[in-house]
Design an enzyme around this catalytic site. Structure first.
Site, short mmCIF file in Angstrom:
data_model
loop_
_atom_site.label_atom_id
_atom_site.label_comp_id
_atom_site.label_asym_id
_atom_site.label_seq_id
_atom_site.Cartn_x
_atom_site.Cartn_y
_atom_site.Cartn_z
N LYS A 53 8.64 -2.61 15.68
CA LYS A 53 8.99 -1.27 15.17
C LYS A 53 9.96 -0.58 16.14
CE LYS A 53 6.74 -1.50 11.40
NZ LYS A 53 7.48 -1.66 10.15
N ARG A 60 -7.69 10.07 15.85
CA ARG A 60 -6.44 9.69 15.17
C ARG A 60 -6.03 10.78 14.19
NH1 ARG A 60 -7.00 6.68 18.70
NH2 ARG A 60 -6.87 4.41 18.75
N TYR A 120 4.87 6.83 10.99
CA TYR A 120 3.62 7.18 10.31
C TYR A 120 2.49 7.21 11.32
CZ TYR A 120 6.18 4.71 6.53
OH TYR A 120 7.11 4.22 5.65
N ASN A 156 1.54 -9.91 0.89
CA ASN A 156 0.34 -9.10 1.18
C ASN A 156 0.08 -8.09 0.07
OD1 ASN A 156 -1.86 -8.53 2.90
ND2 ASN A 156 -0.82 -6.71 3.68
N ASN A 207 -1.86 7.62 10.81
CA ASN A 207 -2.79 6.65 10.20
C ASN A 207 -2.95 6.90 8.70
OD1 ASN A 207 -3.30 6.57 13.14
ND2 ASN A 207 -4.93 5.17 12.59
N SER A 215 6.25 3.51 13.10
CA SER A 215 4.82 3.74 13.33
C SER A 215 4.62 4.56 14.60
CB SER A 215 4.15 2.37 13.50
OG SER A 215 2.85 2.52 14.01
N LYS A 218 1.97 -6.28 9.25
CA LYS A 218 1.47 -5.09 9.96
C LYS A 218 0.15 -5.27 10.69
CE LYS A 218 -1.10 -3.29 6.06
NZ LYS A 218 -1.59 -2.15 5.32
N TYR A 229 3.68 -6.49 17.16
CA TYR A 229 3.92 -5.65 15.98
C TYR A 229 4.61 -4.35 16.40
CZ TYR A 229 3.16 -2.13 12.45
OH TYR A 229 3.36 -1.09 11.57
N LEU A 234 -9.98 1.40 10.30
CA LEU A 234 -11.24 2.13 10.14
C LEU A 234 -11.59 2.44 8.68
CD1 LEU A 234 -13.65 3.57 11.44
CD2 LEU A 234 -12.21 5.59 11.69
N TYR A 256 0.83 -1.22 0.00
CA TYR A 256 0.00 0.00 0.00
C TYR A 256 0.86 1.28 0.00
CZ TYR A 256 -3.22 3.47 2.04
OH TYR A 256 -3.96 4.59 2.31
P1 NAD Z 1 1.49 -3.67 3.05
O1 NAD Z 1 1.24 -4.98 3.67
O2 NAD Z 1 0.52 -3.16 2.03
O3 NAD Z 1 2.94 -3.64 2.39
C1 NAD Z 1 4.01 -4.38 2.90
C2 NAD Z 1 4.64 -5.11 1.74
O4 NAD Z 1 5.75 -5.86 2.22
C3 NAD Z 1 3.69 -6.10 1.08
O5 NAD Z 1 3.70 -5.89 -0.32
C4 NAD Z 1 4.29 -7.48 1.43
O6 NAD Z 1 4.05 -8.41 0.40
C5 NAD Z 1 5.74 -7.14 1.61
N1 NAD Z 1 6.51 -8.02 2.51
C6 NAD Z 1 6.22 -8.38 3.79
N2 NAD Z 1 7.18 -9.17 4.28
C7 NAD Z 1 8.12 -9.30 3.31
C8 NAD Z 1 9.35 -9.98 3.21
N3 NAD Z 1 9.84 -10.69 4.22
N4 NAD Z 1 10.05 -9.89 2.06
C9 NAD Z 1 9.57 -9.16 1.02
N5 NAD Z 1 8.41 -8.50 1.04
C10 NAD Z 1 7.69 -8.56 2.18
O7 NAD Z 1 1.66 -2.61 4.24
P2 NAD Z 1 1.76 -1.03 4.21
O8 NAD Z 1 0.54 -0.48 4.84
O9 NAD Z 1 2.15 -0.55 2.86
O10 NAD Z 1 2.95 -0.81 5.23
C11 NAD Z 1 4.29 -0.65 4.83
C12 NAD Z 1 5.17 -0.49 6.04
O11 NAD Z 1 4.72 0.61 6.81
C13 NAD Z 1 5.15 -1.69 6.98
O12 NAD Z 1 6.44 -1.88 7.50
C14 NAD Z 1 4.18 -1.27 8.07
O13 NAD Z 1 4.45 -1.91 9.28
C15 NAD Z 1 4.49 0.22 8.15
N6 NAD Z 1 3.39 1.01 8.69
C16 NAD Z 1 2.14 0.89 8.14
C17 NAD Z 1 1.08 1.62 8.67
C18 NAD Z 1 -0.32 1.48 8.13
O14 NAD Z 1 -1.27 1.80 8.84
N7 NAD Z 1 -0.51 1.02 6.89
C19 NAD Z 1 1.30 2.49 9.75
C20 NAD Z 1 2.59 2.60 10.27
C21 NAD Z 1 3.62 1.84 9.74
C1 WQD Z 2 -8.67 4.01 14.16
C2 WQD Z 2 -9.83 4.37 15.10
C3 WQD Z 2 -10.56 2.54 16.47
C4 WQD Z 2 -12.06 0.05 13.20
C5 WQD Z 2 -3.52 0.88 13.66
C6 WQD Z 2 -2.30 0.27 14.26
C7 WQD Z 2 -1.14 1.20 14.13
C8 WQD Z 2 -0.94 1.64 12.68
C9 WQD Z 2 -2.22 2.15 12.08
C10 WQD Z 2 0.63 0.22 11.63
C11 WQD Z 2 -9.68 3.79 16.50
C12 WQD Z 2 -11.65 2.95 15.51
C13 WQD Z 2 -11.50 1.07 13.93
C14 WQD Z 2 -13.44 -0.20 13.31
C15 WQD Z 2 -13.61 1.61 14.88
N1 WQD Z 2 -0.55 0.56 11.84
N2 WQD Z 2 -12.26 1.84 14.75
N3 WQD Z 2 -14.17 0.58 14.16
O1 WQD Z 2 -5.75 1.41 15.81
O2 WQD Z 2 -5.20 3.84 15.32
O3 WQD Z 2 -3.82 2.08 14.37
O4 WQD Z 2 -3.27 1.20 12.29
O5 WQD Z 2 1.63 0.65 12.12
O6 WQD Z 2 -0.02 0.54 14.60
O7 WQD Z 2 -2.55 -0.01 15.62
O8 WQD Z 2 -6.07 2.40 13.49
O9 WQD Z 2 -7.82 2.29 11.77
O10 WQD Z 2 -7.62 0.39 13.42
O11 WQD Z 2 -8.47 2.59 14.21
O12 WQD Z 2 -14.32 2.28 15.62
O13 WQD Z 2 -14.00 -1.13 12.69
O14 WQD Z 2 -11.02 3.79 14.56
O15 WQD Z 2 -11.10 2.20 17.71
O16 WQD Z 2 -10.21 4.73 17.39
P1 WQD Z 2 -5.26 2.43 14.89
P2 WQD Z 2 -7.50 1.84 13.15
#
Ligand code: NAD
Ligand code: WQD
Length: 331
Positions: free
Chosen positions: A152, A230, A176, A35, A178, A124, A84, A148, A199, A11
């Site tokens: 990080k 958030r 990051y 993923n 949300n 994160s 994640k 998780y 969400l 993503y």
């Molecule tokens: P995502 O799952 O869409 O992307 C992660 C990608 O990594 C996927 O394409 C998956 O196939 C690949 N991958 C996982 N393990 C692998 C491995 N061992 N070797 C090669 N490829 C691998 O997730 P995203 O939302 O794009 O998140 C990207 C990064 O940002 C992650 O590290 C995640 O923890 C971090 N992050 C995401 C969020 C969020 O809410 N989306 C928030 C904070 C941090």
């Molecule tokens: C947002 C708000 C929920 C779903 C998570 C990870 C964080 C990061 C981002 C990777 C909260 C509420 C949610 C639903 C709801 N990821 N909610 N109904 O929990 O802030 O963060 O994603 O690093 O590490 O923990 O995001 O989108 O799940 O929730 O009411 O069906 O929406 O309670 O207040 P969150 P979220």
């Protein structure tokens, strides 16, 4: 620069690849597609009107990573690859610790071996734990409630120690908030498998009629309307944040919040989504979700000051773009 983007089919990675290409960098994507989908690579190429190199590789496999660095002159690494899902990390912690930490160590080791000194890491806001908002980079981190989050915090620590011992190694640790929304073309966006945990993807599935109604987790938090607050950030802004971080790397490890600095409650988000897309999102209030905190939003001033970056898109645009993607997306 030639940038190795691990997790570039995912993503945030896919949007960042486009931003990198548009900024004139070239991109090698290493992703094992655990993923994500292969056709995202074609979409990146179509949108950016530029070629990318795609390697289907697991970045926890040291030999495979070595082959990349041996075959391509990599100038920098952006390490997105990781698992994640917070809830899943509680059920299969070893898988999370192994994938997320071993990948970081193997990439850092390859950087040392091949003299690559630019490293950008996906962290994160979860590492702040239940701190006082707004979250500032200088705060002491509090324990997270899940493996998780720990992966990080540990990866940040590992990269910081390496940078301290090797001053020429420049690391940006990007926390990051949300990420939501999608590319304005509607071609790429967030497509979680199964029932979404987060969400915005849940809201878009309800809007599409795939899920009956949103369950709002708690309305008794000390927030504007009792629902969780958030800092939602458009994925396009986040992508630009990576280009800015790469362009402004400096010796040592440096932490940056990538958020808007604005808090939005669950009900405010639902209202914005309904307004932006003229579509109803039925919801019910249910119990709090274990592990959730009341409020999480950034102090985003350091990234502005040091990287010259600020988020530009508002919550209405985030909702509009999330919906444009979901409308067209075939599960
Ligand atoms: P995502 O799952 O869409 O992307 C992660 C990608 O990594 C996927 O394409 C998956 O196939 C690949 N991958 C996982 N393990 C692998 C491995 N061992 N070797 C090669 N490829 C691998 O997730 P995203 O939302 O794009 O998140 C990207 C990064 O940002 C992650 O590290 C995640 O923890 C971090 N992050 C995401 C969020 C969020 O809410 N989306 C928030 C904070 C941090
Ligand atoms: C947002 C708000 C929920 C779903 C998570 C990870 C964080 C990061 C981002 C990777 C909260 C509420 C949610 C639903 C709801 N990821 N909610 N109904 O929990 O802030 O963060 O994603 O690093 O590490 O923990 O995001 O989108 O799940 O929730 O009411 O069906 O929406 O309670 O207040 P969150 P979220």
């Amino acid at each position: 620069m030639k940038i190795l983007v691990t997790g570039g089919a995912g993503y945030i990675g896919s949007h960042t690849c486009i931003a990198l290409l548009e900024a004139g960098h070239s991109v090698i994507i290493a992703d094992n597609l655990c993923n994500s989908r292969r056709d995202t690579i074609d979409k990146i190429i179509n949108i950016a009107e530029n070629e990318v190199t795609f390697l289907e590789i697991d970045v926890t496999e040291e030999q495979a990573v070595d082959v990349i660095f041996n075959n391509y002159k990599v100038d920098g690494v952006i390490h997105f690859a990781g698992l994640k899902a917070v809830g899943e990390s509680v059920d299969i912690p070893l898988t999370y610790y192994y994938n997320n930490i071993v990948s970081t160590m193997i990439l850092a080791k390859a950087c040392q071996k091949y003299g690559v000194n630019r490293f950008v890491f996906s962290s994160s806001a979860t590492v702040y734990g239940d701190n006082i908002v707004p979250f500032v980079e200088t705060m002491d981190l509090l324990p997270t409630t899940n493996p998780y989050g720990e992966t990080k915090a540990m990866s940040e620590r590992i990269l910081t120690d390496i940078a301290n011992a090797n001053p020429e190694f420049s690391v940006a640790l990007l926390r990051y908030f949300n990420p939501v929304g999608a590319h304005e073309s509607g071609l790429i966006g967030e497509a979680p498998n199964g029932i979404p945990n987060n969400l915005m993807p849940y809201v878009t599935k309800v809007a599409k009629g795939k899920l009956e109604k949103l369950r709002v987790f708690g309305n008794d938090y000390p927030t504007v309307d009792g629902t969780g607050v958030r800092d939602y950030i458009h994925v396009l802004d986040l992508a630009e944040g990576h280009v800015a971080a790469l362009d402004n790397l400096k010796e040592g490890a440096h932490v940056y919040n990538l958020g808007t600095g604005q808090g939005t409650s669950v009900l405010e988000l639902v209202k914005a989504f309904e307004e932006a897309n003229s579509i109803k999102v039925p919801y019910e209030i249910v119990d709090r979700r274990p592990g959730d905190i009341a409020s999480c939003y950034a102090d985003a001033s350091k990234a502005k000051r040091e990287l010259g970056w600020t988020a530009k898109h508002d919550i209405i645009t985030m909702c509009r773009d999330a919906w444009s993607f979901e409308k067209n997306y075939e599960d």
